[in-house]
Write a protein that holds these residues in place. Structure first.
Motif, mmCIF file in Angstrom:
data_model
loop_
_atom_site.group_PDB
_atom_site.id
_atom_site.type_symbol
_atom_site.label_atom_id
_atom_site.label_comp_id
_atom_site.label_asym_id
_atom_site.label_seq_id
_atom_site.Cartn_x
_atom_site.Cartn_y
_atom_site.Cartn_z
ATOM 1 N N LEU A 196 49.351 0.949 44.490
ATOM 2 C CA LEU A 196 49.051 -0.459 44.204
ATOM 3 C C LEU A 196 49.882 -1.000 43.491
ATOM 4 N N CYS A 197 50.556 -0.561 42.531
ATOM 5 C CA CYS A 197 51.509 -1.146 41.707
ATOM 6 C C CYS A 197 52.975 -1.506 42.544
ATOM 7 N N HIS A 198 53.078 -0.544 43.445
ATOM 8 C CA HIS A 198 54.363 -0.628 44.339
ATOM 9 C C HIS A 198 54.200 -1.756 45.479
ATOM 10 N N TRP A 199 52.979 -1.980 45.738
ATOM 11 C CA TRP A 199 52.468 -3.136 46.823
ATOM 12 C C TRP A 199 52.319 -4.406 46.133
ATOM 13 N N LEU A 200 52.042 -4.417 44.657
ATOM 14 C CA LEU A 200 52.105 -5.712 44.047
ATOM 15 C C LEU A 200 53.628 -6.024 43.763
ATOM 16 N N TYR A 201 54.555 -5.055 43.595
ATOM 17 C CA TYR A 201 55.776 -5.437 43.419
ATOM 18 C C TYR A 201 56.636 -5.772 44.468
ATOM 19 N N ASP A 202 56.381 -5.138 45.662
ATOM 20 C CA ASP A 202 56.875 -5.543 46.869
ATOM 21 C C ASP A 202 56.202 -6.786 47.426
ATOM 22 N N THR A 203 55.165 -7.197 47.196
ATOM 23 C CA THR A 203 54.576 -8.321 47.549
ATOM 24 C C THR A 203 54.992 -9.589 46.813
ATOM 25 N N PHE A 204 55.312 -9.435 45.618
ATOM 26 C CA PHE A 204 55.787 -10.649 44.811
ATOM 27 C C PHE A 204 57.391 -10.871 44.993
ATOM 28 N N LEU A 205 58.013 -9.727 45.540
ATOM 29 C CA LEU A 205 59.556 -9.871 45.954
ATOM 30 C C LEU A 205 59.563 -10.406 47.460
ATOM 31 N N SER A 206 58.603 -10.580 48.075
ATOM 32 C CA SER A 206 58.550 -11.097 49.471
ATOM 33 C C SER A 206 59.046 -12.705 49.344
ATOM 34 N N SER A 207 58.694 -13.423 48.323
ATOM 35 C CA SER A 207 59.216 -14.807 48.054
ATOM 36 C C SER A 207 58.269 -15.787 48.785
ATOM 37 N N ASP A 208 57.279 -15.208 49.357
ATOM 38 C CA ASP A 208 56.375 -15.906 50.255
ATOM 39 C C ASP A 208 55.259 -16.698 49.100
ATOM 40 N N PRO A 209 55.222 -18.169 49.039
ATOM 41 C CA PRO A 209 54.568 -18.568 47.788
ATOM 42 C C PRO A 209 53.008 -18.250 47.740
ATOM 43 N N HIS A 210 52.461 -17.921 48.809
ATOM 44 C CA HIS A 210 51.096 -17.585 48.962
ATOM 45 C C HIS A 210 50.823 -16.318 48.447
ATOM 46 N N LEU A 211 51.672 -15.415 48.956
ATOM 47 C CA LEU A 211 51.556 -13.913 48.721
ATOM 48 C C LEU A 211 51.975 -13.970 47.181
ATOM 49 N N ARG A 212 52.819 -14.576 46.491
ATOM 50 C CA ARG A 212 52.928 -14.501 45.023
ATOM 51 C C ARG A 212 51.724 -15.062 44.288
ATOM 52 N N LEU A 213 50.961 -16.235 44.816
ATOM 53 C CA LEU A 213 49.532 -16.401 44.313
ATOM 54 C C LEU A 213 48.516 -15.186 44.348
ATOM 55 N N PRO A 246 58.761 -26.144 61.494
ATOM 56 C CA PRO A 246 57.566 -26.004 60.612
ATOM 57 C C PRO A 246 56.892 -24.847 61.487
ATOM 58 N N MET A 247 56.852 -24.709 62.781
ATOM 59 C CA MET A 247 56.255 -23.658 63.553
ATOM 60 C C MET A 247 56.880 -22.426 63.205
ATOM 61 N N HIS A 248 58.196 -22.190 63.058
ATOM 62 C CA HIS A 248 58.791 -20.830 62.687
ATOM 63 C C HIS A 248 58.553 -20.525 61.264
ATOM 64 N N SER A 249 58.403 -21.244 60.353
ATOM 65 C CA SER A 249 58.280 -21.249 59.030
ATOM 66 C C SER A 249 56.685 -20.573 58.920
ATOM 67 N N TRP A 250 55.950 -21.318 59.607
ATOM 68 C CA TRP A 250 54.198 -20.769 59.473
ATOM 69 C C TRP A 250 54.039 -19.525 60.236
ATOM 70 N N TRP A 251 54.856 -19.255 61.225
ATOM 71 C CA TRP A 251 54.724 -17.968 61.829
ATOM 72 C C TRP A 251 55.450 -16.855 60.894
ATOM 73 N N GLU A 252 56.435 -17.351 60.385
ATOM 74 C CA GLU A 252 57.061 -16.185 59.508
ATOM 75 C C GLU A 252 56.219 -15.771 58.405
ATOM 76 N N SER A 253 55.472 -16.956 57.682
ATOM 77 C CA SER A 253 54.644 -16.653 56.494
ATOM 78 C C SER A 253 53.563 -15.663 57.029
ATOM 79 N N VAL A 254 52.840 -16.102 58.043
ATOM 80 C CA VAL A 254 51.835 -15.385 58.550
ATOM 81 C C VAL A 254 52.025 -13.928 58.764
ATOM 82 N N SER A 255 53.088 -13.712 59.575
ATOM 83 C CA SER A 255 53.672 -12.479 59.813
ATOM 84 C C SER A 255 53.630 -11.448 58.693
ATOM 85 N N LYS A 256 54.344 -12.105 57.670
ATOM 86 C CA LYS A 256 54.590 -11.398 56.477
ATOM 87 C C LYS A 256 53.449 -11.230 55.534
ATOM 88 N N ALA A 257 52.290 -12.119 55.602
ATOM 89 C CA ALA A 257 51.161 -11.945 54.957
ATOM 90 C C ALA A 257 50.289 -10.832 55.825
#
Length: 417
Positions: free
Chosen positions: A113-130, A49-60
């Motif tokens: 900004l559209c490129h940013w939204l597109y890349d952010t959605f493809l990151s597969s992180d659930p919080h970033l998709r929100l 869980p620590m690795h998953s949390w840190w990976e999610s934080v790094s992506k965000a």
């Protein structure tokens, strides 16, 4: 050079040294293989869980810094969000960040900004998709309003984001339609059925199709535009409980603008309800039939008339009047239903949804769409009943507060001398 010299010294060494070196090299190779296997084991990292949390934080944090580089004038607002414990949720709940991004959207192919939204959605992180989903009301509202204009600009950036949402939903459905089971009203409920009832075969449940199976699309064609936008709105509705209030308010304003009907007929359904209540009270109070007939005539005189000069007020709507096929109207009404009845929604969101539903009712009445008329009238009735219940509760609370209470006698304390 060092690698070749080390290799030549090992060849000139004694057999004992050679055997020792072979054992050392074999043990090192085993150790290296073990390390590589541990590093290449995705299950080990995914279960940590620590690795998953840190990976999610790094992506965000990476996505927030990328957004700050696109909007340097808002760097002082966006950069602190990356330093929080949950950067993606901080970005989602920041109205300043939402307004900063929304004010700069153009929708063109070169829009960063559209490129940013597109890349952010493809990151597969659930919080970033929100975060990306929270911009769907604004994105779909601007896209539909501009694409139906007389001289539509380039909207390839908006279409790329919509296609990404559509592709993700198509993959999750796996070629299956969205179905809903409709209860059979001929069968009594478990609260009204007798304890012992005769055995009867189970009837076949009635099934309604919310959305047919989706087909993959690589471009937004005019014939498939409504389906693609409707799927994006459905994705938004599926996560609407996590959406901020300003995103819901944005959708309500655009829905009222899409309807484009602010004529008096949007208020006539409320008048019909009021007259029905008056008729019921007249019967209860024992009024004469002549008075009741006068009220009934007034009820029958309420008819919907088209007003070509009606326009929506700028303060209560956004966007322009657009075609509203059922593929767009159905998810829009589901979103408005949540905005009306959601217990945690602000009063501003509820009022905006109430106005939008009445505009859509007027639009459906002019277009003569039976299913839209039925759906909007149901939402209006629910809204009226909820508001009446709130008024009754507040008036009852006020009457309890204003009710005089009998003064208590002063307490007599007996003091012994």
């Amino acid at each position: 050079m060092e690698f070749h010299q080390h290799h030549r010294n090992n060849n000139n060494s004694s057999p004992q040294c050679s055997s020792n070196s072979n054992s050392i090299s074999s043990s090192s190779s085993v150790t290296t293989t073990t390390i590589n296997n541990n590093n290449n084991n995705p299950n080990r990292n995914s279960n940590d869980p620590m690795h998953s949390w840190w990976e999610s934080v790094s992506k965000a944090r990476s996505r927030i810094h990328s957004l700050a580089s696109i909007l340097p004038q808002h760097n002082h607002t966006l950069s602190p969000l990356a330093d929080s414990e949950r950067p993606a949720l901080s970005l989602l709940s920041s109205p300043t960040a939402y307004s900063a991004l929304s004010s700069s959207l153009s929708g063109s192919h070169s829009d960063p900004l559209c490129h940013w939204l597109y890349d952010t959605f493809l990151s597969s992180d659930p919080h970033l998709r929100l975060v990306v989903l929270s911009f769907i009301p604004l994105l779909s509202g601007l896209y539909l309003s501009r694409v139906h204009s007389s001289d539509p600009p380039s909207l390839a950036g908006f279409e790329a984001v919509l296609l990404a949402l559509y592709a993700a939903e198509t993959k999750s459905r796996a070629g299956k339609p969205l179905l809903v089971t409709i209860p059979d009203l001929s069968i009594p409920s478990i609260y009204h059925a007798p304890l012992r009832k005769p055995h009867s075969p189970n009837p076949t449940p009635s099934v309604g199709v919310i959305s047919p199976p989706l087909e993959p699309h690589l471009a937004v064609k005019s014939t498939k535009r409504a389906c693609i936008v409707g799927v994006a709105l459905h994705s938004y509705f599926s996560q609407i409980s996590h959406m901020p209030s300003w995103s819901k308010l944005e959708f309500c304003l655009f829905a009222a603008g899409w309807a484009g009907q602010d004529c008096p007929c949007r208020r006539e359904f409320d008048q019909i309800d009021n007259l029905n209540n008056t008729l019921a009270l007249s019967h209860e109070n024992g009024e004469s039939d002549a008075e009741i007939e006068e009220v009934a005539e007034a009820l029958n005189s309420l008819e919907i008339h088209h007003d070509p000069d009606c326009e929506s007020p700028k303060g209560n709507s956004k966007g322009d009047r657009i075609p509203l096929p059922w593929e767009i109207l159905q998810p829009a009404l589901r979103i408005l239903g949540h905005c009306l009845m959601g217990p945690l929604n602000s009063q501003e969101v509820k009022d905006a949804a109430s106005f939008a539903v009445r505009c859509l009712y007027a639009r459906a009445s002019h277009d003569l769409v039976p299913q839209a008329i039925l759906a909007t009238r149901s939402l209006i009735q629910l809204d009226n009943r909820t508001r009446d219940a709130a008024k009754s509760a507040s008036s009852a609370a006020a009457s309890n507060v204003n009710t005089p209470t009998k003064a208590k006698k002063p307490e007599m304390l007996l003091v012994s001398k």
